[in-house]
Motif scaffolding. Structure first.
Motif, short mmCIF file in Angstrom:
data_model
loop_
_atom_site.label_atom_id
_atom_site.label_comp_id
_atom_site.label_asym_id
_atom_site.label_seq_id
_atom_site.Cartn_x
_atom_site.Cartn_y
_atom_site.Cartn_z
N THR A 248 5.32 8.92 3.51
CA THR A 248 5.90 8.61 5.16
C THR A 248 5.20 8.92 6.60
O THR A 248 5.50 9.17 7.59
N SER A 249 3.98 9.22 6.77
CA SER A 249 2.90 10.35 7.68
C SER A 249 1.52 9.71 7.23
O SER A 249 1.36 9.98 6.13
N VAL B 188 -3.69 1.43 3.52
CA VAL B 188 -2.82 0.20 3.27
C VAL B 188 -1.50 1.48 3.09
O VAL B 188 -0.35 1.37 4.49
N ALA B 189 -1.83 2.23 2.49
CA ALA B 189 -0.86 3.31 2.42
C ALA B 189 -0.61 3.81 4.10
O ALA B 189 0.68 4.02 4.74
N ALA B 190 -1.62 3.43 4.56
CA ALA B 190 -2.00 3.86 5.99
C ALA B 190 -1.46 3.03 6.60
O ALA B 190 0.04 3.53 8.06
N VAL B 191 -0.61 1.78 6.98
CA VAL B 191 -0.36 1.33 7.97
C VAL B 191 1.07 1.17 7.57
O VAL B 191 1.72 1.22 8.65
N ARG B 192 1.06 1.28 6.24
CA ARG B 192 3.05 1.36 6.17
C ARG B 192 2.91 2.66 6.51
O ARG B 192 4.53 2.61 7.41
N ALA B 193 2.68 3.47 6.60
CA ALA B 193 3.18 5.38 7.12
C ALA B 193 3.71 4.67 7.91
O ALA B 193 4.29 5.07 8.84
N GLY C 41 3.75 -4.37 9.30
CA GLY C 41 3.21 -2.82 8.24
C GLY C 41 2.99 -3.02 7.18
O GLY C 41 3.10 -2.85 6.15
N ARG C 42 2.83 -4.75 7.08
CA ARG C 42 2.35 -4.88 5.21
C ARG C 42 0.68 -5.67 5.27
O ARG C 42 -0.09 -5.30 6.41
#
Length: 285
Positions: free
Chosen positions: A160-161, A199-204, A266-267
């Motif tokens: 989440t961050s 990608v996880a960083a962009v999403r979080a 965010g994708r």
């Protein structure tokens, strides 16, 4: 975007896709606008700037080594003082890995550039985005949970961050470096966890900013340029029929300069379409 002269920045822009993005932005933007072409070697930065054709926006070279923990923040401060904000940021800096490289020997620098360099860029430049701004991280279709063992999904899916993503990337890096990853579920190809971390960083990061950004016409997204015909890709695959960097840059430039599609926020986007993050659910809509 605002009516003021627009400011764009590309990391890892001295060759390949980064250089094509710099040229494409310069051609699409106006003469009053500025494109910052950055890299970690000043001679290569200057040569790249000189190699671009004239016309369109002004192109300026800037030294930026994303592996330096403080470099992105310093450059962001300088651009804020000069221009008050930025309009387009492409995170394209990447350390390339070849088939003969030992993952244990290169993973520390690899994660420092590709992953921590990405999160530093997000932290430093997102606060400078003006209304209508774009911050686009160049990733890969390998950056989805489809390529990761299910037992590892929660490490990135639940982040989440940016701090949480950095911690998971560091744990993977350490496991590769000390050899313990070989006997576990981590894939042997270091590009897969690295791209998933991007990608996880962009999403979080997007979770924290979504409401504010969409209200101001701002897009934060990851993008997959697809297979390209480059010397690095040719070490791994037959890329003779793949597009070159200039052609691959076109949909990325369209994403950065076109209207915001809220579904992209965010994708991970490829050719204007969202790639599903998880093989077990479709969050592309």
């Amino acid at each position: 975007m605002t009516g003021a002269p627009r400011i764009a920045l590309i990391t890892g822009a001295t060759q390949g896709l980064g250089l094509a993005l710099a040229e494409g932005l310069a051609q699409r933007l106006a003469p009053d606008d500025t494109v910052y072409l950055t890299g970690r070697d000043l001679d290569r930065v200057n040569h790249a700037v000189e190699s671009l054709p004239g016309g369109g926006a002004r192109v300026r070279g800037e030294l930026l080594d994303v592996a330096d923990p403080h470099a992105a923040g310093r450059l962001a401060g300088r651009l804020a003082a000069r221009h008050g904000g930025v309009d387009v940021v492409f995170g394209n800096a990447v350390m390339r890995v070849g088939p003969d490289d030992d993952p244990r020997e290169i993973v520390t620098e690899y994660a420092e550039v590709n992953n921590f360099g990405t999160t530093r860029l997000l932290r430093a430049f997102a606060p400078l985005l003006r209304d209508g701004g774009r911050l686009v991280v160049v990733a890969s279709s390998l950056g989805t949970l489809h390529y990761l063992a299910p037992i590892l999904h929660d490490r990135f899916d639940g982040a989440t961050s940016l701090d949480e993503v950095d911690a998971q990337v560091a744990a993977w890096r350490d496991a590769v470096a000390d050899g313990s990853a070989r006997g576990g579920p981590w894939p042997g190809f270091v590009n897969i966890p690295s791209k998933i971390g991007q990608v996880a960083a962009v999403r979080a990061f997007a979770r924290e900013r979504r409401g504010h950004d969409l209200a101001h016409g701002v897009l934060v997204a990851a993008v997959c340029p697809g297979m390209m015909n480059t010397p690095t890709s040719a070490e791994w695959w037959d890329v003779r029929g793949a597009p070159g960097p200039a052609e691959a840059a076109v949909p990325l430039l369209d994403l950065a300069l076109g209207p915001v599609d809220p579904l992209h926020y965010g994708r991970l986007v490829r050719n204007g379409k969202v790639l599903p993050w998880s093989p077990y659910r479709d969050d592309s809509a």
